[in-house]
Motif scaffolding. Sequence first.
Motif, mmCIF file in Angstrom:
data_model
loop_
_atom_site.group_PDB
_atom_site.id
_atom_site.type_symbol
_atom_site.label_atom_id
_atom_site.label_comp_id
_atom_site.label_asym_id
_atom_site.label_seq_id
_atom_site.Cartn_x
_atom_site.Cartn_y
_atom_site.Cartn_z
ATOM 1 N N ALA A 80 0.827 -1.207 0.000
ATOM 2 C CA ALA A 80 0.000 0.000 0.000
ATOM 3 C C ALA A 80 0.860 1.255 0.000
ATOM 4 O O ALA A 80 0.537 2.253 -0.656
ATOM 5 N N LEU A 81 1.961 1.236 0.757
ATOM 6 C CA LEU A 81 2.857 2.390 0.777
ATOM 7 C C LEU A 81 3.422 2.659 -0.607
ATOM 8 O O LEU A 81 3.460 3.807 -1.075
ATOM 9 N N LEU A 82 3.852 1.590 -1.296
ATOM 10 C CA LEU A 82 4.486 1.729 -2.604
ATOM 11 C C LEU A 82 3.480 1.971 -3.729
ATOM 12 O O LEU A 82 3.801 2.622 -4.723
ATOM 13 N N ASN A 83 2.270 1.450 -3.583
ATOM 14 C CA ASN A 83 1.340 1.425 -4.711
ATOM 15 C C ASN A 83 0.193 2.412 -4.585
ATOM 16 O O ASN A 83 -0.489 2.698 -5.573
ATOM 17 N N THR A 84 -0.062 2.937 -3.380
ATOM 18 C CA THR A 84 -1.180 3.863 -3.212
ATOM 19 C C THR A 84 -0.782 5.103 -2.416
ATOM 20 O O THR A 84 -0.741 6.204 -2.963
ATOM 21 N N ALA A 85 -0.495 4.939 -1.128
ATOM 22 C CA ALA A 85 -0.327 6.104 -0.250
ATOM 23 C C ALA A 85 0.741 7.070 -0.747
ATOM 24 O O ALA A 85 0.501 8.282 -0.868
ATOM 25 N N LEU A 86 1.931 6.562 -1.047
ATOM 26 C CA LEU A 86 3.024 7.441 -1.456
ATOM 27 C C LEU A 86 2.851 7.973 -2.880
ATOM 28 O O LEU A 86 2.879 9.198 -3.086
ATOM 29 N N PRO A 87 2.646 7.115 -3.897
ATOM 30 C CA PRO A 87 2.505 7.676 -5.256
ATOM 31 C C PRO A 87 1.251 8.519 -5.438
ATOM 32 O O PRO A 87 1.294 9.534 -6.145
ATOM 33 N N PHE A 88 0.126 8.151 -4.814
ATOM 34 C CA PHE A 88 -1.080 8.966 -4.924
ATOM 35 C C PHE A 88 -0.819 10.366 -4.361
ATOM 36 O O PHE A 88 -1.248 11.372 -4.936
ATOM 37 N N SER A 89 -0.123 10.428 -3.227
ATOM 38 C CA SER A 89 0.175 11.724 -2.607
ATOM 39 C C SER A 89 1.118 12.547 -3.476
ATOM 40 O O SER A 89 0.947 13.764 -3.622
ATOM 41 N N LEU A 90 2.123 11.879 -4.063
ATOM 42 C CA LEU A 90 3.071 12.593 -4.916
ATOM 43 C C LEU A 90 2.383 13.156 -6.156
ATOM 44 O O LEU A 90 2.629 14.304 -6.552
ATOM 45 N N PHE A 91 1.496 12.377 -6.777
ATOM 46 C CA PHE A 91 0.786 12.872 -7.961
ATOM 47 C C PHE A 91 -0.211 13.973 -7.586
ATOM 48 O O PHE A 91 -0.398 14.933 -8.343
ATOM 49 N N ALA A 92 -0.875 13.819 -6.427
ATOM 50 C CA ALA A 92 -1.816 14.857 -6.008
ATOM 51 C C ALA A 92 -1.085 16.179 -5.765
ATOM 52 O O ALA A 92 -1.554 17.252 -6.175
ATOM 53 N N TYR A 93 0.074 16.113 -5.110
ATOM 54 C CA TYR A 93 0.876 17.322 -4.932
ATOM 55 C C TYR A 93 1.294 17.888 -6.291
ATOM 56 O O TYR A 93 1.181 19.103 -6.543
ATOM 57 N N ALA A 94 1.781 17.005 -7.170
ATOM 58 C CA ALA A 94 2.291 17.461 -8.463
ATOM 59 C C ALA A 94 1.222 18.199 -9.260
ATOM 60 O O ALA A 94 1.503 19.211 -9.906
ATOM 61 N N GLN A 95 -0.029 17.716 -9.185
ATOM 62 C CA GLN A 95 -1.077 18.343 -9.978
ATOM 63 C C GLN A 95 -1.580 19.652 -9.392
ATOM 64 O O GLN A 95 -2.430 20.305 -9.999
ATOM 65 N N THR A 96 -1.049 20.032 -8.244
ATOM 66 C CA THR A 96 -1.288 21.405 -7.773
ATOM 67 C C THR A 96 -0.313 22.370 -8.425
ATOM 68 O O THR A 96 -0.496 23.586 -8.340
ATOM 69 N N GLU A 97 0.728 21.845 -9.090
ATOM 70 C CA GLU A 97 1.764 22.672 -9.708
ATOM 71 C C GLU A 97 1.807 22.551 -11.224
ATOM 72 O O GLU A 97 2.191 23.499 -11.917
ATOM 73 N N ILE A 98 1.455 21.393 -11.758
ATOM 74 C CA ILE A 98 1.543 21.158 -13.209
ATOM 75 C C ILE A 98 0.212 20.630 -13.723
ATOM 76 O O ILE A 98 -0.635 20.183 -12.951
ATOM 77 N N ALA A 99 0.033 20.665 -15.031
ATOM 78 C CA ALA A 99 -1.209 20.217 -15.656
ATOM 79 C C ALA A 99 -1.363 18.709 -15.536
ATOM 80 O O ALA A 99 -0.383 17.961 -15.485
ATOM 81 N N SER A 100 -2.610 18.263 -15.526
ATOM 82 C CA SER A 100 -2.884 16.830 -15.411
ATOM 83 C C SER A 100 -2.342 16.068 -16.607
ATOM 84 O O SER A 100 -1.900 14.918 -16.480
ATOM 85 N N GLY A 101 -2.353 16.698 -17.788
ATOM 86 C CA GLY A 101 -1.820 16.023 -18.970
ATOM 87 C C GLY A 101 -0.332 15.744 -18.844
ATOM 88 O O GLY A 101 0.134 14.655 -19.196
ATOM 89 N N LEU A 102 0.419 16.716 -18.337
ATOM 90 C CA LEU A 102 1.850 16.512 -18.146
ATOM 91 C C LEU A 102 2.103 15.439 -17.091
ATOM 92 O O LEU A 102 3.005 14.610 -17.242
ATOM 93 N N ALA A 103 1.297 15.428 -16.025
ATOM 94 C CA ALA A 103 1.452 14.392 -15.000
ATOM 95 C C ALA A 103 1.215 13.006 -15.587
ATOM 96 O O ALA A 103 1.947 12.056 -15.295
ATOM 97 N N SER A 104 0.195 12.879 -16.445
ATOM 98 C CA SER A 104 -0.087 11.573 -17.043
ATOM 99 C C SER A 104 1.025 11.147 -17.994
ATOM 100 O O SER A 104 1.325 9.951 -18.116
ATOM 101 N N ILE A 105 1.641 12.120 -18.647
ATOM 102 C CA ILE A 105 2.741 11.805 -19.562
ATOM 103 C C ILE A 105 3.966 11.355 -18.775
ATOM 104 O O ILE A 105 4.629 10.375 -19.130
ATOM 105 N N LEU A 106 4.290 12.038 -17.693
ATOM 106 C CA LEU A 106 5.409 11.617 -16.848
ATOM 107 C C LEU A 106 5.144 10.242 -16.236
ATOM 108 O O LEU A 106 6.079 9.469 -15.984
ATOM 109 N N ASN A 107 3.883 9.924 -16.023
ATOM 110 C CA ASN A 107 3.511 8.606 -15.520
ATOM 111 C C ASN A 107 3.935 7.491 -16.474
ATOM 112 O O ASN A 107 4.129 6.343 -16.063
#
Length: 306
Positions: A80-107
């Motif tokens: 859960a730490l590796l697959n949900t809690a940590l990456p979900f939090s990192l992406f949620a933070y990232a999308q406060t700074e960058i567009a969702s499209g760029l986040a999906s591309i970096l994914n």
Amino acid sequence: MTAPINFRMGTAEWGILVLLSILWGGSFFFLGVALREVPPFTLVLARLALSALLMLAFMAATRRSIPRRAGLWPALFLLALLNTALPFSLFAYAQTEIASGLASILNATTPLWGVIVAHLFTPDEKATHGNLVGVAAGIAGVAVMIGGSAFSGPHASLPAQLACLGATFCYALAGVYGRRFRDWGVGPLDVATGQLIAGALLILPVALLIDAPWRLALPGATTLFAVAGLALLSTTVAYFLYFSLIARAGATNALLVTLLIPVTAILLGTLLLGETLLPRHWAGMVLIAAGLVAIDGRLFDRLRAR
């Protein structure tokens, strides 16, 4: 005894992969909408808690329960730490700074990490020339799709982009680590439910401490629908499909979904939002398709046979 993993995907596995790419591609849209009113950690908590409740309700309705096995829950908490809690939090933070499209591309860098991690930590998913060529072609396709301008300018925060890359590395580790549950005889539904419960418990104190969600105003209807879509479609259904795919086709193949997410995001935008595909988007799709063909390998086998 479990059946051996079939690393050469068939029609059913490719169907799961495409469906999964649509569900997870939608998660970036849902996040972008919900983050307008809900802070990142509270949103991650809502996503995981609602998904866990949905999975528990389904298991109760079908009279199922998570198996009791020594060491299972500590393993689920690490997953859960590796697959949900940590990456979900990192992406949620990232999308406060960058567009969702760029986040999906970096994914889409996840398969690159996945090939490396699987090569180092599994006995039967060693990197082949086809894997390396395919991943390189896929990453090149993603780069062509976005062009150089997406990584510069006022809306291209370097910390946010690094957060996305850190999240994708976590996903790669989780993809390989998740294989052990199949060897233990723990099914995809049990793994998905267990990791969602564990993830919600992990993120709960963080959300309470940092966001103080009891002080937040009640979100609007659009935000609530986005949270519901994020929890039901992009988490509950998606993770059941994901662990099913790992059990059927291995971690490296399962991580290929991240190469398809930018494609499905653009196609959905074109069909539903009236957006226009640029020539570089088509060129990128061709490269990504070539990468998937190279990793699959069947076409090259047939050509060699002839």
